[in-house]
Design an enzyme around this catalytic site. Structure first.
Site, short mmCIF file in Angstrom:
data_model
loop_
_atom_site.label_atom_id
_atom_site.label_comp_id
_atom_site.label_asym_id
_atom_site.label_seq_id
_atom_site.Cartn_x
_atom_site.Cartn_y
_atom_site.Cartn_z
N ARG A 73 0.82 -1.22 0.00
CA ARG A 73 0.00 0.00 0.00
C ARG A 73 0.85 1.26 0.00
NH1 ARG A 73 -3.76 2.50 4.36
NH2 ARG A 73 -5.37 3.51 3.10
N HIS A 77 0.31 4.46 -2.48
CA HIS A 77 0.07 5.84 -2.02
C HIS A 77 1.23 6.77 -2.39
CE1 HIS A 77 -3.47 5.32 0.96
NE2 HIS A 77 -3.54 4.42 0.00
N ASN A 105 -4.13 8.71 4.64
CA ASN A 105 -2.89 8.16 5.22
C ASN A 105 -2.84 8.19 6.74
OD1 ASN A 105 -2.05 7.89 2.57
ND2 ASN A 105 -0.73 9.70 2.58
N HIS A 204 -6.47 -5.82 -2.58
CA HIS A 204 -7.27 -5.98 -1.37
C HIS A 204 -7.57 -7.46 -1.08
CE1 HIS A 204 -8.81 -1.53 -1.39
NE2 HIS A 204 -7.51 -1.65 -1.12
#
Ligand code: HEM
Ligand SMILES: *[C@@H]1O[C@H](CO)[C@@H](O)[C@H](O)[C@H]1NC(C)=O
Ligand SMILES: *[C@@H]1O[C@H](CO)[C@@H](O)[C@H](O)[C@H]1NC(C)=O
Ligand SMILES: *[C@@H]1O[C@H](CO)[C@@H](O)[C@H](O)[C@H]1NC(C)=O
Ligand SMILES: *[C@@H]1O[C@H](CO)[C@@H](O)[C@H](O)[C@H]1NC(C)=O
Ligand SMILES: *[C@@H]1O[C@H](CO)[C@@H](O)[C@H](O)[C@H]1NC(C)=O
Length: 329
Positions: A73, A77, A105, A204
């Protein structure tokens, strides 16, 4: 043999001369401007980079399985905010606000300590050579593989940003409450296709989400399995328990498989945004395909990760190579 060696002395000299010419030529090539990422970027400057990062990732996953998901992740990001440039890793201080407290975040991103450990090991062996942005790209790839997923050749040569942008983080990182139209345009704005959205959402299949991120889905959504909704409501009440964790893949959150897509078919996607991927008729065939064909999902996920890793890298003399991923020069 010896004789023929002496006889060919003139051509041997000639060989030496051309060898030197080749050396000069390739040296000037090294001096040439770097135009793009490449899989062998650290071949000469830090041949140990892939082993060091892999060993660190394996150790971090041994320490805590969830670290694999958290590292994956971080790369996402990072890449969605002004490209994959390590901007997400910069700490706030009295004169600087980074991306860590951006809405998607704050109290959510993790494994920064793992990045520090791996970066310190790289600095010992090849000081100021490997960027934090590349570290994240390699760690994301290795995390997926060591949780049972596919692997791919990771392109390298990104440099680290000198700054970060919290406003851009709030705008460009997709929200779990978004509908398919907005998700699609989030991905389009960084050059990723609809298919990339569907395949990369398969990330996911590992990791966890906090109650606060899926509460609207279990109290306001119609498009959810009733039994799934009831079991989630008992863990995640309308008020409180914001930080209670639930696996994004309800059965195997530590295994990189295609159950994520099977869950969508039975309306058991955890986030609103997850289920949106299987609402629009256009995405339905892709979701069904991935749910049936694990290797097709693996191939398309790997392709999507390579595309995501290509988003606006800093190259050549842009940015810097950070010594500490938390601080820019
Ligand atoms: C499509 C839009 C996406 C949305 C709206 C979204 C949203 C979220 C949210 C809300 C969480 C839970 C955060 C928390 O509770 O603190 C999460 C977790 C996670 N996301 Fe996404 N995500 C998206 C796409 C992606 C992509 C493209 C990747 C990677 C390729 C990714 C990888 C992950 C991983 C691995 C976790 C679990 C992290 C952990 O357990 O530490 N996500 N995401
Ligand atoms: C981030 O989270 C902390 C701790 O929960 C909170 O105090 C702070 O206000 C949050 N920051 C932002 C910008 O939302
Ligand atoms: C794993 O945990 C040990 C003990 O806490 C720690 O010293 C080490 O740095 C961790 N490794 C990584 C890669 O995070
Ligand atoms: C930060 O990002 C926002 C949104 O993309 C942009 O409008 C703004 O100019 C950026 N700030 C800086 C300092 O680059
Ligand atoms: C999706 O969400 C956006 C922003 O909230 C909204 O403007 C749009 O009407 C929604 N689209 C659909 C098809 O629901
Ligand atoms: C604050 O952080 C920025 C970005 O990492 C860095 O350039 C700056 O030197 C830091 N300032 C202090 C006082 O630590």
């Amino acid at each position: 043999m010896a004789l023929s060696f002496y006889y060919s002395m003139p051509s041997f000299k000639c060989f030496i001369v051309s060898y030197i010419l080749v050396l000069i030529f390739s040296f000037s090539n090294v001096e040439a401007r770097q135009k793009e990422l490449s899989t062998d970027f650290y071949y000469y400057s830090c041949p140990q980079v892939l082993d060091i990062v892999r060993d660190g990732v394996v150790e971090a996953i041994k320490n805590e399985t969830r670290n694999g998901a958290s590292l994956l992740r971080l790369h996402f990001h990072d890449c969605f905010v002004n490209g994959c440039d390590g901007s997400v890793l910069l700490d706030d201080n009295t004169t600087f606000t980074g991306e860590k407290t951006a809405f998607p975040n704050n109290n959510s991103l993790r494994a920064f300590d793992v990045v520090d450990v791996i970066k310190a090991r790289l600095e010992k062996v090849c000081p100021l050579v490997v960027s934090c942005a590349d570290l994240l790209a390699i760690a994301a790839r290795d995390s997926v593989f060591h949780l049972g997923g596919p692997t791919w050749e990771v392109k390298l040569g990104r440099r680290d940003s000198l700054t970060a942008n919290i406003t851009a983080a709030n705008i460009f990182i997709p929200s779990p409450s978004s509908n398919i139209t907005v998700l699609k345009s989030n991905f389009a704005s960084v050059g990723l296709s609809f298919k990339d959205l569907v395949s990369l959402s398969g990330a996911h299949t590992i990791g966890y989400a906090r109650c606060t991120t899926f509460r609207p889905r279990i109290y306001n959504d119609g498009n959810i399995s009733p039994s799934f909704k009831d079991s989630l409501r008992s863990k995640c009440p309308q008020v409180g328990s914001d930080d209670v964790l639930q696996g994004l893949d309800l059965k195997t959150p530590s295994h990189f498989d295609n159950l994520y897509y099977k869950n969508l078919l039975t309306k058991k996607g955890l986030l609103h945004s997850d289920q949106e991927i299987y609402n629009s008729n256009k995405a339905d065939p892709i979701v069904r395909k991935f749910s049936r064909d694990l290797s097709k999902f693996y191939r398309d996920f790997a392709k999507g990760m390579i595309k995501m890793g290509d988003i606006s890298p800093l190259l050549d003399n842009q940015g810097e190579i950070r010594q500490n991923c938390r601080v820019a020069r």
